[in-house]
Write a protein that holds these residues in place. Structure first.
Motif: not given
Ligand SMILES: [Zn+2]
Length: 481
Positions: A231-239
């Motif tokens: 989930q943290w990586l997903l957030a970062r992919r979307h800024g």
């Protein structure tokens, strides 16, 4: 005469409001609470002659000064400004940045106070484990709308909404609409829901495209997550900023689990940690070392057994926390309650150590510190420091005027002290969001209170009916109610 003029105008507004309410009642997402103003006011507003607390050290604080607003922005903060503008007399007022609540589950607002005596275990049983399952999109909408209106009424101009009721994509859409219709500045921190139709977190791309195409809007997107690498990586992919509940002693969500992600290099300046109770000093320091932010919800943490609010640990680690209200099912969601709680708690902890003979103690929190937590540090936590959090020329005009001539503060002697140790929401006279007055003379502007009340009660009746809870307001037979 003035009264006559006012009553004919308000009649016109009432019929328009009725029209909007009855039309919108047929829509799945419910009716808007805020009605657009008919006439655009002049774009310049001069707030004149108030005690101005800018919370910007470069601008300073003043016994008496003016604030000039042009369009959505603050353009000057100093004494004796003259300008062609609509003048707001701020005599007997404190003028300060709007409060910022960095963690709130607005969708629960129709269930206010149901769990007034609740512990976390009661909350898991009744709210996240039961009530949330029954929410329809219209319940999500009205919950967020009244949560946000309540915030504006209390002088909160920015709210971070972690409504964990994305049971379907329509629920997420309704939550966003509730925030937008209220007129508040918000971070919608898209969070999980319950049931088989929940699409979290996979719906984030659609939500971002459909509702948040521009970053220059009042409501922007963040992600509410578990302590979860994907989930943290997903957030970062979307800024997106990452808002995570961390409660030590609860499986999978404690500081130990966060440290494991830290060991993988995943703790960063876009992380916001909520609660962070039952942590070691070293674990708290890691937030500071990785540039993250902390959101403390002191009254909830103390009442619901999250653990001791980590205010002193944070200060010892050099962290200036933000404050948050969390759940209105258990506690008031205004920043006066938040500020007073953290102020008295920190002082109680230090005072106790002093009484026991300890020397070289950390400093006691001062009133000004906790107002800064509720304004500037909130803006930093939400990643909005360049826009709000201080009264600084160039920033958005999110401004609150607090009355100092009421019974709880007269005669007025100490600006920071009055805000923290004396005031409550009855002192909130005027509220601006992005230069627009959303509250004037103690009343929310263009809000049809009767319509909002009806929708809130209807939603509450539906939810409580589905849950089978007693409908008496003096029945305390269920544990925590
Ligand atoms: Zn929470």
């Amino acid at each position: 005469m003035q009264d006559d003029a006012r009553s004919s105008r308000s009649l016109a507004q009432i019929s328009r409001r009725r029209f909007i309410a009855s039309t919108a009642a047929t829509l799945a997402a419910g009716a808007a609470g805020r009605v657009p103003a008919f006439a655009q006011g002049p774009s310049r507003t001069l707030i004149k002659g108030g005690v101005v607390l800018s919370f910007d050290r470069g601008v300073g604080d003043f016994d008496k000064a003016d604030v000039l607003i042009e369009g959505s922005k603050i353009t000057a903060v100093r004494p004796d400004i003259s300008a062609q503008a609509t003048v707001i007399d701020a005599t007997d007022m404190i003028v300060l940045p709007g409060f910022i609540d960095t963690h709130h589950h607005c969708y629960q607002s129709a269930l206010r106070n149901v769990l007034a005596n609740g512990l976390l275990s009661d909350y898991f049983r009744d709210i996240s484990g039961a009530a949330t399952n029954h929410y329809r999109p219209e319940d999500a909408y009205i919950g967020n709308l009244i949560g946000a209106l309540r915030a504006l009424d209390a002088g909160i101009t920015t709210i971070t909404d972690l409504s964990q009721v994305s049971n379907t994509p329509e629920h997420s859409d309704a939550l966003i609409k509730g925030l937008k219709d209220s007129g508040i500045r918000a971070l919608y921190a898209y969070s999980r829901g319950s049931g088989a139709a929940a699409k979290y977190p996979g719906d984030v791309e659609r939500i971002q495209k459909q509702h948040f195409a521009s970053s220059d809007q009042l409501v922007t997107l963040a992600l509410g997550t578990a302590v979860n690498k994907e989930q943290w990586l997903l957030a970062r992919r979307h800024g997106l900023r990452i808002f995570t509940h961390v409660v030590g002693g609860n499986p999978g969500v404690g500081p130990d689990e966060v440290m494991k992600l830290g060991d993988e290099g995943l703790m960063g300046p876009d992380n916001v940690y909520i609660h962070f109770t039952n942590a070691s000093d070293a674990q708290i320091r890691r937030i500071k070392d990785t540039g993250g932010s902390l959101s403390i919800a002191a009254p909830i943490e103390m009442a619901m057994r999250h653990g001791m609010p980590p205010i002193q640990q944070a200060l010892d680690a050099g962290i200036r926390p933000s404050l948050s209200s969390d759940v209105e099912t258990t506690m008031a969601a205004d920043m006066f309650s938040q500020m007073r709680s953290v102020f008295t708690l920190q002082r109680a902890l230090i005072n106790e150590r002093s009484i026991k003979g300890e020397k070289n103690l950390p400093p006691l929190l001062q009133s000004r510190d906790v107002i800064e937590f509720a304004t500037l540090q909130g803006a930093r936590t939400d990643g909005l420091e360049s826009k709000v959090g201080t009264l600084t020329p160039g920033k958005e005009a999110d401004i609150v005027l607090l009355r100092t001539d009421l019974f709880n503060t007269l005669p007025f002697n100490n600006a920071y002290g009055a805000v923290v140790t004396a005031m409550d929401t009855s002192n909130v006279d005027t509220v601006f969001v992005a230069g627009k007055a959303v509250k004037r003379a103690g009343k929310l502007v263009d809000v049809d209170l009767a319509s909002v009340r009806r929708q809130a009660a209807a939603s509450r009746d539906y939810l409580v009916g589905r849950l089978g809870w007693p409908r008496s307001v003096i029945d305390t037979s269920i544990s925590g109610h």
